[in-house]
Design a protein around this motif. Sequence first.
Motif, PDB file in Angstrom:
ATOM      1  N   ARG A  28       0.839  -1.186   0.000  1.00  0.00           N
ATOM      2  CA  ARG A  28       0.000   0.000   0.000  1.00  0.00           C
ATOM      3  C   ARG A  28       0.880   1.244   0.000  1.00  0.00           C
ATOM      4  O   ARG A  28       2.043   1.181   0.354  1.00  0.00           O
ATOM      5  CB  ARG A  28      -0.915   0.017   1.225  1.00  0.00           C
ATOM      6  CG  ARG A  28      -1.912  -1.125   1.249  1.00  0.00           C
ATOM      7  CD  ARG A  28      -2.752  -1.069   2.510  1.00  0.00           C
ATOM      8  NE  ARG A  28      -1.944  -1.318   3.694  1.00  0.00           N
ATOM      9  CZ  ARG A  28      -2.421  -1.248   4.941  1.00  0.00           C
ATOM     10  NH1 ARG A  28      -3.672  -0.917   5.147  1.00  0.00           N
ATOM     11  NH2 ARG A  28      -1.635  -1.485   5.971  1.00  0.00           N
ATOM     12  N   SER A  29       0.303   2.356  -0.368  1.00  0.00           N
ATOM     13  CA  SER A  29       1.042   3.609  -0.333  1.00  0.00           C
ATOM     14  C   SER A  29       0.090   4.736   0.003  1.00  0.00           C
ATOM     15  O   SER A  29      -1.135   4.611  -0.141  1.00  0.00           O
ATOM     16  CB  SER A  29       1.713   3.877  -1.681  1.00  0.00           C
ATOM     17  OG  SER A  29       0.733   4.043  -2.685  1.00  0.00           O
ATOM     18  N   ARG A  30       0.662   5.818   0.466  1.00  0.00           N
ATOM     19  CA  ARG A  30      -0.126   7.004   0.782  1.00  0.00           C
ATOM     20  C   ARG A  30       0.689   8.214   0.367  1.00  0.00           C
ATOM     21  O   ARG A  30       1.858   8.331   0.726  1.00  0.00           O
ATOM     22  CB  ARG A  30      -0.436   7.047   2.284  1.00  0.00           C
ATOM     23  CG  ARG A  30      -1.556   8.012   2.649  1.00  0.00           C
ATOM     24  CD  ARG A  30      -2.120   7.663   4.017  1.00  0.00           C
ATOM     25  NE  ARG A  30      -1.204   8.005   5.083  1.00  0.00           N
ATOM     26  CZ  ARG A  30      -1.376   9.051   5.905  1.00  0.00           C
ATOM     27  NH1 ARG A  30      -2.405   9.857   5.759  1.00  0.00           N
ATOM     28  NH2 ARG A  30      -0.515   9.282   6.863  1.00  0.00           N
ATOM     29  N   ILE A  31       0.100   9.089  -0.407  1.00  0.00           N
ATOM     30  CA  ILE A  31       0.773  10.297  -0.880  1.00  0.00           C
ATOM     31  C   ILE A  31      -0.089  11.495  -0.497  1.00  0.00           C
ATOM     32  O   ILE A  31      -1.278  11.538  -0.817  1.00  0.00           O
ATOM     33  CB  ILE A  31       0.979  10.264  -2.403  1.00  0.00           C
ATOM     34  CG1 ILE A  31       1.750   9.009  -2.806  1.00  0.00           C
ATOM     35  CG2 ILE A  31       1.714  11.511  -2.884  1.00  0.00           C
ATOM     36  CD1 ILE A  31       1.820   8.790  -4.289  1.00  0.00           C
ATOM     37  N   TYR A  32       0.517  12.461   0.186  1.00  0.00           N
ATOM     38  CA  TYR A  32      -0.254  13.620   0.604  1.00  0.00           C
ATOM     39  C   TYR A  32       0.666  14.817   0.793  1.00  0.00           C
ATOM     40  O   TYR A  32       1.895  14.690   0.766  1.00  0.00           O
ATOM     41  CB  TYR A  32      -1.031  13.328   1.888  1.00  0.00           C
ATOM     42  CG  TYR A  32      -0.184  12.930   3.074  1.00  0.00           C
ATOM     43  CD1 TYR A  32       0.241  13.875   4.010  1.00  0.00           C
ATOM     44  CD2 TYR A  32       0.182  11.603   3.280  1.00  0.00           C
ATOM     45  CE1 TYR A  32       1.013  13.513   5.105  1.00  0.00           C
ATOM     46  CE2 TYR A  32       0.961  11.228   4.364  1.00  0.00           C
ATOM     47  CZ  TYR A  32       1.358  12.187   5.281  1.00  0.00           C
ATOM     48  OH  TYR A  32       2.134  11.828   6.366  1.00  0.00           O
ATOM     49  N   GLU A  41       4.457   7.690   1.579  1.00  0.00           N
ATOM     50  CA  GLU A  41       4.653   6.591   2.508  1.00  0.00           C
ATOM     51  C   GLU A  41       4.459   5.272   1.773  1.00  0.00           C
ATOM     52  O   GLU A  41       3.490   5.102   1.030  1.00  0.00           O
ATOM     53  CB  GLU A  41       3.678   6.699   3.678  1.00  0.00           C
ATOM     54  CG  GLU A  41       3.928   7.936   4.535  1.00  0.00           C
ATOM     55  CD  GLU A  41       2.918   8.100   5.653  1.00  0.00           C
ATOM     56  OE1 GLU A  41       1.859   7.435   5.595  1.00  0.00           O
ATOM     57  OE2 GLU A  41       3.181   8.882   6.577  1.00  0.00           O
ATOM     58  N   ASP A  43       4.110   1.263   2.386  1.00  0.00           N
ATOM     59  CA  ASP A  43       3.866   0.257   3.400  1.00  0.00           C
ATOM     60  C   ASP A  43       4.622  -1.019   3.060  1.00  0.00           C
ATOM     61  O   ASP A  43       5.030  -1.236   1.927  1.00  0.00           O
ATOM     62  CB  ASP A  43       2.362  -0.055   3.467  1.00  0.00           C
ATOM     63  CG  ASP A  43       2.001  -0.892   4.682  1.00  0.00           C
ATOM     64  OD1 ASP A  43       2.800  -0.909   5.639  1.00  0.00           O
ATOM     65  OD2 ASP A  43       0.934  -1.519   4.670  1.00  0.00           O
ATOM     66  N   PRO A  62      -5.513  -0.661  -2.754  1.00  0.00           N
ATOM     67  CA  PRO A  62      -4.506   0.395  -2.905  1.00  0.00           C
ATOM     68  C   PRO A  62      -5.058   1.560  -3.725  1.00  0.00           C
ATOM     69  O   PRO A  62      -6.013   1.412  -4.480  1.00  0.00           O
ATOM     70  CB  PRO A  62      -3.371  -0.311  -3.652  1.00  0.00           C
ATOM     71  CG  PRO A  62      -3.602  -1.767  -3.437  1.00  0.00           C
ATOM     72  CD  PRO A  62      -5.082  -1.930  -3.329  1.00  0.00           C
ATOM     73  N   MET A  63      -4.417   2.714  -3.572  1.00  0.00           N
ATOM     74  CA  MET A  63      -4.844   3.886  -4.319  1.00  0.00           C
ATOM     75  C   MET A  63      -4.660   3.657  -5.818  1.00  0.00           C
ATOM     76  O   MET A  63      -3.794   2.918  -6.252  1.00  0.00           O
ATOM     77  CB  MET A  63      -4.054   5.123  -3.886  1.00  0.00           C
ATOM     78  CG  MET A  63      -2.568   5.037  -4.152  1.00  0.00           C
ATOM     79  SD  MET A  63      -1.708   6.528  -3.664  1.00  0.00           S
ATOM     80  CE  MET A  63      -2.321   7.662  -4.880  1.00  0.00           C
ATOM     81  N   ALA A  66      -0.595   3.663  -8.122  1.00  0.00           N
ATOM     82  CA  ALA A  66       0.237   3.968  -6.951  1.00  0.00           C
ATOM     83  C   ALA A  66       1.584   4.532  -7.375  1.00  0.00           C
ATOM     84  O   ALA A  66       2.609   3.883  -7.332  1.00  0.00           O
ATOM     85  CB  ALA A  66       0.443   2.717  -6.108  1.00  0.00           C
ATOM     86  N   ASN A  68       3.881   8.474  -7.630  1.00  0.00           N
ATOM     87  CA  ASN A  68       3.983   9.849  -7.162  1.00  0.00           C
ATOM     88  C   ASN A  68       3.260  10.748  -8.162  1.00  0.00           C
ATOM     89  O   ASN A  68       3.686  10.884  -9.297  1.00  0.00           O
ATOM     90  CB  ASN A  68       5.472  10.218  -7.073  1.00  0.00           C
ATOM     91  CG  ASN A  68       5.692  11.617  -6.567  1.00  0.00           C
ATOM     92  OD1 ASN A  68       4.755  12.403  -6.450  1.00  0.00           O
ATOM     93  ND2 ASN A  68       6.931  11.927  -6.269  1.00  0.00           N
ATOM     94  N   ARG A 210       9.407   5.926   3.979  1.00  0.00           N
ATOM     95  CA  ARG A 210       8.748   7.234   3.856  1.00  0.00           C
ATOM     96  C   ARG A 210       9.717   8.247   3.259  1.00  0.00           C
ATOM     97  O   ARG A 210      10.892   8.279   3.625  1.00  0.00           O
ATOM     98  CB  ARG A 210       8.300   7.710   5.245  1.00  0.00           C
ATOM     99  CG  ARG A 210       7.454   8.977   5.269  1.00  0.00           C
ATOM    100  CD  ARG A 210       7.113   9.289   6.712  1.00  0.00           C
ATOM    101  NE  ARG A 210       6.095  10.288   6.873  1.00  0.00           N
ATOM    102  CZ  ARG A 210       6.192  11.348   7.679  1.00  0.00           C
ATOM    103  NH1 ARG A 210       7.312  11.521   8.383  1.00  0.00           N
ATOM    104  NH2 ARG A 210       5.210  12.210   7.793  1.00  0.00           N
TER     105      ARG A 210
END
Length: 371
Positions: A28-32, A41, A43, A62-63, A66, A68, A210
Amino acid sequence: MRMSRLQQLAVFSFAVVHLLLFSICPVRSRIYQTSDAVVIEVDDVRPSTFANRNSGFPPPIPMMYAINPYTGLLSQPYSNFPIWPYPLYQPASSSVPDVKDVAATSSDSRQQTFACGVGPPSTPQRSLPIAAIVGGSEAIPNSWPFIVGLRMSGKSAVLCGGSILSPTRILTAAHCVEKLSVFDISTLIVGFGMHNQTANDAEQTRRVSRVVYNIAYNAKTKQNDVAVLTIDPPIVYSAAISPVCLPPFNNAADRFAGKDAAIMGWGTLQSGGSQPDELQQATVQIIPNADCNAQYNGKITNQQLCASAPGKDTCQGDSGGPIAVQAEAGSIAWTQVGITSFGNGCAKPNFAGVYASVAFFRRWIDTYMTS
């Protein structure tokens, strides 16, 4: 009616395949954004299992794509299948064999016994044969315990340098990471206590979980060229691995002008040339920003500093690495005053190397060292 049932079956099959693949490859990933940074981030960088990560429940979807979003789809490493709405995911890092560790119960785990800024007693002396960083010489193995090398998993060549801030944080340049996709970041390896990049003799290696880089980074001018990486699990300090010292916040120019400074890295020996196997070092002198502005047509600001010496400079592949000084009279501790950023060629007589000022960005760095 027949067609409707076929469509329903296709949709059901598609959903089942998705759930199966996501349970096999639960990356998983998180971009903010924050007010002053882009945060990416990734995972699952530590060896783990589906059950202990997700408490027995299926992982969240997942988003979409995924990657950037600030780099565009061109950064995606694999093309998608024609009807596939998600990129091909990298398996969990438990399948990656190149993560070296030191037992936390060893004597080296007493982190508090390691002071910042450990290094040679003085700036590097010119020696023969003359080779590399540009115009420097090979460093004594592990004599600069705060420098690290960033590379992609499976690759030997260092793509950028960095420095140790803490057991979980690395300082580097924004331009080293801002074009990386989430997939790229998931395969990014940091080598600690390394001397020979080709032999990959790092004492420890870690994955990056991260990436945080300054939201105001400008790829054209290299303003705000600063980033902080988080690694997981924490490193263990040793004689070959320890943090660098940082200067206090100061946004004035020329705080360190006139000082001799050490530069180091695995970058090319000349502009467009080859990279050395071993860590290289050299001594340069920090010059006033006014002198540097005369070389760069007024484009240097007080968030940057410049350094030069005849025939000596950082070059491609040294980006993100430290330029360090012995800031206090009589002290042998090394303070990182700059992050290798850019230059007009390498070691050109009329152009100094340009570095992001650590003192200028100290408050920003502190924020992402602890959050």
